[in-house]
Design an enzyme around this catalytic site. Structure first.
Site, PDB file in Angstrom:
ATOM      1  CG  HIS A   1      -2.111  -0.721   1.260  1.00 59.75           C
ATOM      2  ND1 HIS A   1      -2.543  -1.446   2.352  1.00 59.75           N
ATOM      3  CD2 HIS A   1      -3.064  -0.880   0.308  1.00 59.75           C
ATOM      4  CE1 HIS A   1      -3.705  -2.025   2.066  1.00 59.75           C
ATOM      5  NE2 HIS A   1      -4.051  -1.696   0.831  1.00 59.75           N
TER       6      HIS A   1
ATOM      7  CB  CYS B   1      -2.668   0.308   8.625  1.00 59.50           C
ATOM      8  SG  CYS B   1      -1.258   0.056   7.556  1.00 59.50           S
TER       9      CYS B   1
END
Ligand code: ARG
Length: 272
Positions: A166, A260
């Site tokens: 990511h 996150c």
């Protein structure tokens, strides 16, 4: 550097956190996970934000969705507008409607995704630009929709290392003008783009990235990052930021860190 302002974050308590499948190289379902410790570490992260003067909203965790703690993947929220997500992997698919309805109930204008996009995991606001990662999770096609929905120019960045799957594992937005990143996590062309856009960027070392140091949350002054990322913390301090280390070792077993766990809710009123 811009002045820190009170931010609004959305978080999800890791009540049902576990590593039950492998959708990134960090996840080993045969290893032991201490869910109670994960909750404790998460509480510390939440308290750190509160102590910094930020607001933390909570979305109720759902059983059977062990990765739901990673709220950054739940949406992208810019100027009070929400782009809902569509996950790459079926294991996380049911998180999408839960996050979508949270934002609808909170009164936001919600846009449905046309392509796979994993929210702020891959889409980060840097000043007026939206930096958008692709290569592992968010589809390149989603970047066009991101630009259309938010009306901010989108810069595509190609991720090349599966450990940094990511964008928010390879790059952290420090303030409206600067980012920190791991150059080798990006393709040569994307590295050139990053050098052009952010000549003053803080370059992270592999050692810092390996402990998820770039998965950090900056309010423009304080940077909340994994306590293990000592080299990066020192670099940030030299540059006038205030690094605050937190230990999220249990959540790292699923390939996650502070960022996150944190979705930034940017309302119309707070601007960018
Ligand atoms: N296990 C999760 C996954 O692989 C971790 C997500 C981390 N989130 C993030 N924003 N990088 O999807």
């Amino acid at each position: 550097m811009t002045l820190a302002t009170g931010r609004r974050y959305l978080m999800c308590r890791p009540t049902y956190f576990a590593v039950e499948y492998t959708i990134n190289p960090w996840m080993d379902p045969t290893g032991a996970v201490d869910t109670a410790l994960a909750v404790q570490q998460w509480e510390t992260l939440r308290q750190t934000y509160l102590d910094l003067g930020h607001t933390v909203e909570e979305i109720p965790p759902l059983p059977g969705l062990p990765d739901m703690v990673f709220a950054a993947n739940g949406a992208t929220v810019v100027d009070g507008r929400v782009l809902a997500v569509q996950f790459r992997n079926p294991q996380r698919a049911d998180e999408a409607p839960a996050y979508r309805s949270w934002f609808e109930r909170a009164g936001f204008e919600v846009h449905d995704p046309k392509h796979v996009n994993e929210g702020e995991g891959d889409i980060l606001l840097a000043g007026d630009l939206l930096l958008a990662g692709t290569g592992f999770r968010t589809a390149h096609a989603a970047h066009a929709q991101v630009q259309e929905v938010f009306g901010h120019p989108v810069v595509t960045l190609q991720l090349v290392d599966p450990r940094f799957y990511h964008l928010d594992t390879a790059l952290c937005v420090l303030d409206n003008r600067t980012v920190a990143y791991l150059p080798e996590a990006f393709s040569p062309g994307s590295q050139a783009v990053l050098r052009r856009l952010f000549p003053d960027a803080v370059l992270a070392s592999a050692a810092d990235a390996d402990v998820f140091g770039l998965n950090a949350v900056s309010d423009g002054r304080s940077v909340v990052l994994p306590v293990q990322a000592t080299g990066l913390a020192a670099r940030l301090r030299e540059r006038g930021y205030d690094p605050i280390g937190v230990d999220l070792s249990e959540l790292r077993k699923a390939g996650g860190g502070p960022k996150c766990c944190t979705l930034v809710i940017r309302g119309q009123e707070t601007g960018k």
